[in-house]
Design a protein around this motif. Structure first.
Motif, PDB file in Angstrom:
ATOM      1  N   ILE A  75       0.846  -1.200   0.000  1.00 13.14           N
ATOM      2  CA  ILE A  75       0.000   0.000   0.000  1.00 13.14           C
ATOM      3  C   ILE A  75       0.880   1.247   0.000  1.00 13.14           C
ATOM      4  O   ILE A  75       0.689   2.171  -0.798  1.00 13.14           O
ATOM      5  CB  ILE A  75      -0.960   0.007   1.212  1.00 13.14           C
ATOM      6  CG1 ILE A  75      -2.049  -1.050   1.054  1.00 13.14           C
ATOM      7  CG2 ILE A  75      -1.579   1.401   1.407  1.00 13.14           C
ATOM      8  CD1 ILE A  75      -2.874  -1.287   2.321  1.00 13.14           C
ATOM      9  N   GLU A  76       1.854   1.265   0.899  1.00 10.55           N
ATOM     10  CA  GLU A  76       2.774   2.411   0.986  1.00 10.55           C
ATOM     11  C   GLU A  76       3.513   2.614  -0.335  1.00 10.55           C
ATOM     12  O   GLU A  76       3.569   3.729  -0.861  1.00 10.55           O
ATOM     13  CB  GLU A  76       3.777   2.165   2.118  1.00 10.55           C
ATOM     14  CG  GLU A  76       4.855   3.218   2.230  1.00 10.55           C
ATOM     15  CD  GLU A  76       5.940   2.827   3.213  1.00 10.55           C
ATOM     16  OE1 GLU A  76       7.095   3.229   2.965  1.00 10.55           O
ATOM     17  OE2 GLU A  76       5.660   2.121   4.201  1.00 10.55           O
ATOM     18  N   ASN A  79       1.112   3.721  -3.223  1.00  6.23           N
ATOM     19  CA  ASN A  79       0.707   5.127  -3.103  1.00  6.23           C
ATOM     20  C   ASN A  79       1.838   6.068  -3.506  1.00  6.23           C
ATOM     21  O   ASN A  79       1.603   7.098  -4.155  1.00  6.23           O
ATOM     22  CB  ASN A  79       0.211   5.422  -1.694  1.00  6.23           C
ATOM     23  CG  ASN A  79      -1.185   4.890  -1.454  1.00  6.23           C
ATOM     24  OD1 ASN A  79      -2.010   4.819  -2.360  1.00  6.23           O
ATOM     25  ND2 ASN A  79      -1.473   4.499  -0.231  1.00  6.23           N
ATOM     26  N   LYS A  80       3.067   5.719  -3.146  1.00  7.61           N
ATOM     27  CA  LYS A  80       4.209   6.527  -3.588  1.00  7.61           C
ATOM     28  C   LYS A  80       4.341   6.478  -5.109  1.00  7.61           C
ATOM     29  O   LYS A  80       4.605   7.489  -5.751  1.00  7.61           O
ATOM     30  CB  LYS A  80       5.502   6.035  -2.941  1.00  7.61           C
ATOM     31  CG  LYS A  80       5.638   6.421  -1.495  1.00  7.61           C
ATOM     32  CD  LYS A  80       6.951   5.942  -0.924  1.00  7.61           C
ATOM     33  CE  LYS A  80       7.076   6.331   0.542  1.00  7.61           C
ATOM     34  NZ  LYS A  80       8.353   5.843   1.111  1.00  7.61           N
ATOM     35  N   ALA A  82       1.938   6.007  -7.228  1.00  6.95           N
ATOM     36  CA  ALA A  82       0.849   6.794  -7.801  1.00  6.95           C
ATOM     37  C   ALA A  82       1.187   8.290  -7.769  1.00  6.95           C
ATOM     38  O   ALA A  82       0.940   9.002  -8.747  1.00  6.95           O
ATOM     39  CB  ALA A  82      -0.457   6.516  -7.066  1.00  6.95           C
ATOM     40  N   ARG A  83       1.749   8.750  -6.657  1.00  8.31           N
ATOM     41  CA  ARG A  83       2.120  10.165  -6.550  1.00  8.31           C
ATOM     42  C   ARG A  83       3.183  10.548  -7.577  1.00  8.31           C
ATOM     43  O   ARG A  83       3.263  11.704  -7.999  1.00  8.31           O
ATOM     44  CB  ARG A  83       2.600  10.493  -5.138  1.00  8.31           C
ATOM     45  CG  ARG A  83       1.478  10.572  -4.127  1.00  8.31           C
ATOM     46  CD  ARG A  83       1.934  11.161  -2.795  1.00  8.31           C
ATOM     47  NE  ARG A  83       2.963  10.391  -2.123  1.00  8.31           N
ATOM     48  CZ  ARG A  83       2.735   9.357  -1.307  1.00  8.31           C
ATOM     49  NH1 ARG A  83       1.501   8.947  -1.070  1.00  8.31           N
ATOM     50  NH2 ARG A  83       3.742   8.733  -0.727  1.00  8.31           N
ATOM     51  N   THR A  91      -1.515  -1.617 -10.398  1.00 17.09           N
ATOM     52  CA  THR A  91      -1.082  -1.070  -9.107  1.00 17.09           C
ATOM     53  C   THR A  91      -2.248  -0.496  -8.319  1.00 17.09           C
ATOM     54  O   THR A  91      -2.445  -0.837  -7.145  1.00 17.09           O
ATOM     55  CB  THR A  91       0.004   0.009  -9.294  1.00 17.09           C
ATOM     56  OG1 THR A  91       1.072  -0.514 -10.074  1.00 17.09           O
ATOM     57  CG2 THR A  91       0.520   0.503  -7.952  1.00 17.09           C
ATOM     58  N   THR A  92      -3.021   0.358  -8.937  1.00 15.84           N
ATOM     59  CA  THR A  92      -4.142   1.009  -8.247  1.00 15.84           C
ATOM     60  C   THR A  92      -5.169  -0.017  -7.783  1.00 15.84           C
ATOM     61  O   THR A  92      -5.674   0.077  -6.657  1.00 15.84           O
ATOM     62  CB  THR A  92      -4.788   2.068  -9.156  1.00 15.84           C
ATOM     63  OG1 THR A  92      -3.784   3.021  -9.531  1.00 15.84           O
ATOM     64  CG2 THR A  92      -5.917   2.788  -8.458  1.00 15.84           C
ATOM     65  N   VAL A  95      -3.711  -1.758  -4.635  1.00 16.13           N
ATOM     66  CA  VAL A  95      -3.682  -0.860  -3.475  1.00 16.13           C
ATOM     67  C   VAL A  95      -5.087  -0.664  -2.924  1.00 16.13           C
ATOM     68  O   VAL A  95      -5.308  -0.740  -1.710  1.00 16.13           O
ATOM     69  CB  VAL A  95      -3.012   0.488  -3.825  1.00 16.13           C
ATOM     70  CG1 VAL A  95      -3.217   1.511  -2.718  1.00 16.13           C
ATOM     71  CG2 VAL A  95      -1.527   0.283  -4.113  1.00 16.13           C
ATOM     72  N   GLN A  96      -6.051  -0.440  -3.793  1.00 14.27           N
ATOM     73  CA  GLN A  96      -7.430  -0.266  -3.331  1.00 14.27           C
ATOM     74  C   GLN A  96      -7.956  -1.525  -2.652  1.00 14.27           C
ATOM     75  O   GLN A  96      -8.633  -1.445  -1.619  1.00 14.27           O
ATOM     76  CB  GLN A  96      -8.336   0.133  -4.495  1.00 14.27           C
ATOM     77  CG  GLN A  96      -8.088   1.537  -4.977  1.00 14.27           C
ATOM     78  CD  GLN A  96      -8.863   1.878  -6.242  1.00 14.27           C
ATOM     79  OE1 GLN A  96      -9.409   1.017  -6.928  1.00 14.27           O
ATOM     80  NE2 GLN A  96      -8.882   3.162  -6.570  1.00 14.27           N
ATOM     81  N   GLU A  99      -6.252  -1.845   0.799  1.00 12.78           N
ATOM     82  CA  GLU A  99      -6.785  -0.854   1.731  1.00 12.78           C
ATOM     83  C   GLU A  99      -8.188  -1.263   2.209  1.00 12.78           C
ATOM     84  O   GLU A  99      -8.504  -1.129   3.395  1.00 12.78           O
ATOM     85  CB  GLU A  99      -6.828   0.525   1.074  1.00 12.78           C
ATOM     86  CG  GLU A  99      -5.453   1.149   0.910  1.00 12.78           C
ATOM     87  CD  GLU A  99      -5.451   2.454   0.141  1.00 12.78           C
ATOM     88  OE1 GLU A  99      -4.541   3.253   0.378  1.00 12.78           O
ATOM     89  OE2 GLU A  99      -6.345   2.682  -0.710  1.00 12.78           O
TER      90      GLU A  99
END
Length: 106
Positions: A75-76, A79-80, A82-83, A91-92, A95-96, A99
């Protein structure tokens, strides 16, 4: 993102995923090109056989505490990524899902 990938290698190692941990350690120590390629690879974020899909699952196929630790690091990392717009097409999604599972205590 290298620190997150290093954390992933450490968690993988602690969970008995020694081969995956060694691969991730090599990527962390490797070139920027190899590092970027791995971040967007199916080896990390793909389907069956990927780290996101199966690392820490074990023979039982159950989600273990180790699996939850791996998901937390992913997740960490995701999210990095994605930023920084360094994404695999899955990936998304992963992560979703991670979460949501964490939120629901699964």
């Amino acid at each position: 993102m290298r620190s997150s990938l290093k954390n992933l290698a450490e968690v993988l190692s602690g969970c008995g995923e020694t081969q995956l941990a060694a691969t991730v350690h090599d990527i962390v120590a490797g070139s920027d090109l190899e590092f970027q390629a791995f971040l967007t690879s199916n080896d990390l974020w793909g389907g069956a056989g990927s780290i996101a899909d199966q690392a820490g699952i074990g023979m039982s196929g159950e989600r273990t505490e180790c699996r939850r630790k791996i998901e937390s690091v992913l997740i960490e990392l995701g999210n990095k990524q994605a930023r920084n717009n360094v994404l695999n097409r899955r990936t998304t999604f992963w992560v979703q899902a991670f979460e949501q599972w964490a939120k629901n205590g699964i």
